[in-house]
Structures are given as C-alpha cells and as structure tokens.
Design a protein around this motif. Structure first.
Motif, PDB file in Angstrom:
ATOM      1  N   ILE A 145     182.327 -31.469  33.068  1.00 57.59           N
ATOM      2  CA  ILE A 145     182.478 -31.841  33.916  1.00 57.59           C
ATOM      3  C   ILE A 145     181.178 -30.486  35.317  1.00 57.59           C
ATOM      4  O   ILE A 145     180.266 -31.410  36.010  1.00 57.59           O
ATOM      5  N   LYS A 146     182.211 -29.031  34.379  1.00 60.96           N
ATOM      6  CA  LYS A 146     181.079 -28.464  36.211  1.00 60.96           C
ATOM      7  C   LYS A 146     180.099 -28.435  35.802  1.00 60.96           C
ATOM      8  O   LYS A 146     179.352 -28.131  36.522  1.00 60.96           O
ATOM      9  N   LYS A 147     179.387 -28.132  33.955  1.00 61.58           N
ATOM     10  CA  LYS A 147     178.083 -27.946  34.133  1.00 61.58           C
ATOM     11  C   LYS A 147     177.171 -28.706  34.561  1.00 61.58           C
ATOM     12  O   LYS A 147     176.172 -28.849  35.633  1.00 61.58           O
ATOM     13  N   ILE A 148     177.529 -30.513  34.401  1.00 64.58           N
ATOM     14  CA  ILE A 148     176.739 -31.053  35.593  1.00 64.58           C
ATOM     15  C   ILE A 148     176.878 -31.613  36.874  1.00 64.58           C
ATOM     16  O   ILE A 148     175.518 -31.629  37.750  1.00 64.58           O
ATOM     17  N   ASN A 149     177.833 -30.702  37.411  1.00 63.77           N
ATOM     18  CA  ASN A 149     177.979 -30.819  38.806  1.00 63.77           C
ATOM     19  C   ASN A 149     177.058 -29.617  39.779  1.00 63.77           C
ATOM     20  O   ASN A 149     176.358 -29.742  40.943  1.00 63.77           O
ATOM     21  N   GLN A 150     176.756 -29.152  38.897  1.00 65.40           N
ATOM     22  CA  GLN A 150     176.048 -27.752  39.336  1.00 65.40           C
ATOM     23  C   GLN A 150     175.165 -27.574  38.506  1.00 65.40           C
ATOM     24  O   GLN A 150     173.948 -26.838  39.021  1.00 65.40           O
ATOM     25  N   ASN A 151     173.978 -28.948  37.542  1.00 65.72           N
ATOM     26  CA  ASN A 151     172.642 -28.547  37.456  1.00 65.72           C
ATOM     27  C   ASN A 151     172.216 -30.583  38.123  1.00 65.72           C
ATOM     28  O   ASN A 151     171.959 -31.158  36.874  1.00 65.72           O
ATOM     29  N   CYS A 152     172.903 -31.369  39.477  1.00 63.60           N
ATOM     30  CA  CYS A 152     172.862 -32.788  39.471  1.00 63.60           C
ATOM     31  C   CYS A 152     172.425 -33.019  40.556  1.00 63.60           C
ATOM     32  O   CYS A 152     172.743 -32.436  41.588  1.00 63.60           O
ATOM     33  N   GLN A 153     171.428 -33.739  41.073  1.00 66.58           N
ATOM     34  CA  GLN A 153     171.436 -34.492  42.249  1.00 66.58           C
ATOM     35  C   GLN A 153     172.595 -35.606  43.092  1.00 66.58           C
ATOM     36  O   GLN A 153     172.896 -35.173  43.902  1.00 66.58           O
ATOM     37  N   MET A 154     173.287 -35.953  41.763  1.00 70.03           N
ATOM     38  CA  MET A 154     174.366 -36.965  42.279  1.00 70.03           C
ATOM     39  C   MET A 154     175.419 -36.730  41.415  1.00 70.03           C
ATOM     40  O   MET A 154     175.132 -36.487  40.202  1.00 70.03           O
ATOM     41  N   LYS A 155     176.501 -35.758  42.577  1.00 67.35           N
ATOM     42  CA  LYS A 155     177.678 -35.732  41.390  1.00 67.35           C
ATOM     43  C   LYS A 155     178.176 -37.428  40.958  1.00 67.35           C
ATOM     44  O   LYS A 155     178.143 -38.192  41.442  1.00 67.35           O
ATOM     45  N   PRO A 156     179.046 -37.389  40.041  1.00 62.87           N
ATOM     46  CA  PRO A 156     179.537 -38.156  39.278  1.00 62.87           C
ATOM     47  C   PRO A 156     180.530 -38.714  40.197  1.00 62.87           C
ATOM     48  O   PRO A 156     181.258 -37.868  40.699  1.00 62.87           O
ATOM     49  N   GLN A 157     180.362 -39.915  40.120  1.00 63.46           N
ATOM     50  CA  GLN A 157     181.299 -40.519  41.321  1.00 63.46           C
ATOM     51  C   GLN A 157     183.087 -41.198  40.667  1.00 63.46           C
ATOM     52  O   GLN A 157     183.883 -41.010  41.215  1.00 63.46           O
ATOM     53  N   VAL A 158     182.800 -41.048  39.218  1.00 58.91           N
ATOM     54  CA  VAL A 158     184.249 -41.498  38.739  1.00 58.91           C
ATOM     55  C   VAL A 158     184.333 -40.914  37.229  1.00 58.91           C
ATOM     56  O   VAL A 158     183.258 -40.845  36.645  1.00 58.91           O
ATOM     57  N   LEU A 159     185.402 -40.656  36.840  1.00 56.87           N
ATOM     58  CA  LEU A 159     185.449 -39.829  35.396  1.00 56.87           C
ATOM     59  C   LEU A 159     186.700 -40.411  34.774  1.00 56.87           C
ATOM     60  O   LEU A 159     187.701 -41.285  36.044  1.00 56.87           O
TER      61      LEU A 159
END
Length: 326
Positions: free
Chosen positions: A170-184
């Motif tokens: 999750i952290k890796k995606i958050n550090q490399n995205c334009q839109m953070k995940p809305q849901v897990l």
C-alpha cells in the motif's frame, strides 16, 4: 444506513453491504433481491466469483420493478488475479461491466496483489503439470495502479482501491500515484482484527471494508469442494462463548454482535448470506451499541495472523509469487 465518505471523490459508501462470494446462481439471485428489498444498497462481487451476469440481471430487474435509479446503488467488483497487468485492466473491467449490465461500477478493486497467466479461451489460470498455478512473476503494482487510475478517469469506475494488499505494498502505491486508493478490502473479523493495517489506512484516508466479517463459516466446504483444499483448525467465531454471551445480553444474534463490533470501529462489512432472515439481521446493526467493556472483551479474541482463514494456499504454489502478501 450509515455511510463512509471516500477520500477525494467524496462518494458515500454504505457501511453494510452484501457479499456474494461462494454463492451459486440461484442463491445469488435470491440473496441480492432480498437484500435490496431489505434496504441494502451496497453489493460486492468480483470477476472471480463467476456471478456478475446473475447480479447484473438481478439489479436490472429490481431497478425496473421499483422504478429506482442506478445512482442509489453502490456496486463493487474486482480485477482478477489473471489480469494483473496494465494492459488487461480496461479489458477486464469492460467484461465485468458487460456482465453487470452497467456503464460504470462505484468501486473497482485490484483483487489480489499477485498475478497469474491465463488461458485465452476460458479466462482461467494456467497450470503446470504438477497442478501449480503459472505465476506471472513480473507483476508491477505501479503500472497496474496507473491503469486503474486511467479507467477511473474515463468514468468506468467512480472509485478505485485495493484488496488483500499488505502495508508495504500500500505504501509503495501511495508513494507513486496520482490518486490514492479510496478503499482497502481485507479479511477482517474478531479473530483477525488487522489493527496495524487499519491504522495505516486511517492515516492515509483509506476506507476499510471487511470481507469474511462473520469468519466465513462456509469457506471450509467451499475450498474442499472447489479446490480439494482443506483448512485446518477452522474457527467458530459465532459460537465463541464471549460472542454468544454478548449476543444474549443484547437479544441479538452472534452475527449481529461481530458485525456491530466492526461497524462501531468504522469498518465497512460485506457479510454473505443466502438466508433471508440473516440478510435482514445483518443490516440491523444501528439501534444498539456495544459497551466499552464488550468491545474490549471482543478485542481479546484477536489471534493476529494465526486467525487468518483466507491465505490463498488453495491456489497451489501461490506463496512462491514475489508479491504474495502474507
């Protein structure tokens, strides 16, 4: 119905939804219709559940019969393990939309963090001569997430998110995205309370949805019948004395107690049931509240990773994938 506001898009996601995993076609049709009649507006499915077409027919029939608007519903589906490549995301979402008879889904999730190769004709995982799944070892979460952002920008999904990802992923995606995940979406119940990953999600404004919130009582038979895979030491959360005692105190079912425990902690739940009475019970969670003492007693049931039911070992060889999350 209580809702969770999704970060950035400000969408309202009903905190209780209907799960449809393990249900056959007739069960799915009856359950979805009964749930909608009982007040559910959040329906959860996935490409892998092989019931999107039945759900699509049922939704259309219910909307037509009740002169209801599509916007009243919150529909979730998921990108399958066989499509965890950037160039497959839109293709498989469109396949799901076609089956669901929808122009968009309210939430599209990457179902699992690992990828498989698939048979082009059957759209099922390929296997080697030992029966092991053929793993796509080049699964790339960053390019995959960019493709998820693309289908959201095109309006095919109103919100996007993750399922079964661990904290590092999750952290890796958050550090490399334009839109953070809305849901897990994760397995979460009294025996597997996932406090650490829930704290991360709270910090990152990611809503958490608990699948198998009742402890998935039907999973054992499902895995044996479909995969010839036996779960050892299968838990009976609903029969635990602490749960049954609290249920008697409130004159509620054990299921209502373990669901209220999660909802009271702002975790959305998607219990699956094909029983009309239990479907109604599972949404009747808002006229009572667990005491601090009861919440603390339920917290003591947490077994950490030992409480996990869905480890994906029924897909033979999956633990060899570099993105296996557990």
């Amino acid at each position: 119905m209580k809702v969770l506001k999704l970060h950035t898009t400000n969408f309202s996601m009903p905190i209780v939804g209907l799960g449809t995993w393990q249900a056959n076609s007739e069960e799915t049709k009856r359950a979805v219709t009964s749930a909608l009649d009982a007040g559910y507006r959040h329906i959860d499915t996935a490409f892998n559940y092989n019931n999107e077409d039945v759900i699509g027919d049922t939704l259309k029939a219910w909307l037509d019969k009740n002169s209801a608007k599509r916007e009243e519903l919150f529909i979730t589906t998921k990108l399958p393990h066989i499509a965890n490549r950037a160039n497959d995301v839109e293709k498989f979402l469109k396949l799901s939309l076609q089956k669901l008879k929808l122009d968009y889904v309210d939430l599209y999730l990457i179902h699992v963090p690992f990828g498989f190769y698939y048979d082009e004709e059957t759209l099922t995982p390929k296997k080697n001569e030992n029966g092991e799944i053929l793993l796509d070892l080049e699964t790339d979460h960053i390019s995959l997430w960019k493709a998820m952002e693309s289908v959201m920008n095109k309006g095919l999904a109103k919100n996007i998110g993750l399922s079964n990802f661990n904290e590092a992923q999750i952290k890796k995606i958050n550090q490399n995205c334009q839109m953070k995940p809305q849901v897990l979406q994760i397995e979460c119940h009294a025996y597997l309370q996932q406090e650490s990953i829930r704290e991360l999600c709270a910090k990152e404004n990611i809503a958490v949805v608990a699948y198998s919130p009742l402890g998935s009582p039907g999973a054992r038979n499902h895995f044996m019948n479909k995969y010839n895979y036996e779960l050892k030491n299968f838990p009976d959360i609903l029969g635990h004395p602490i749960v049954t005692d609290i249920a008697a105190r409130h004159n509620k079912s054990p299921g209502q107690i373990v669901l209220r425990f999660l909802v009271q902690n702002n975790v959305a739940v998607i219990p699956k049931s094909a029983n009309l009475a239990r479907i109604v019970q599972n949404i009747d969670l808002f006229e009572f509240e667990l005491t601090v003492e009861e919440v603390n007693a339920l917290k003591q049931l947490d077994q950490g990773s030992d409480g996990r039911i869905i480890d994906f070992y029924f897909w033979k060889g999956v633990e060899k994938h570099p993105c296996y999350p557990f």
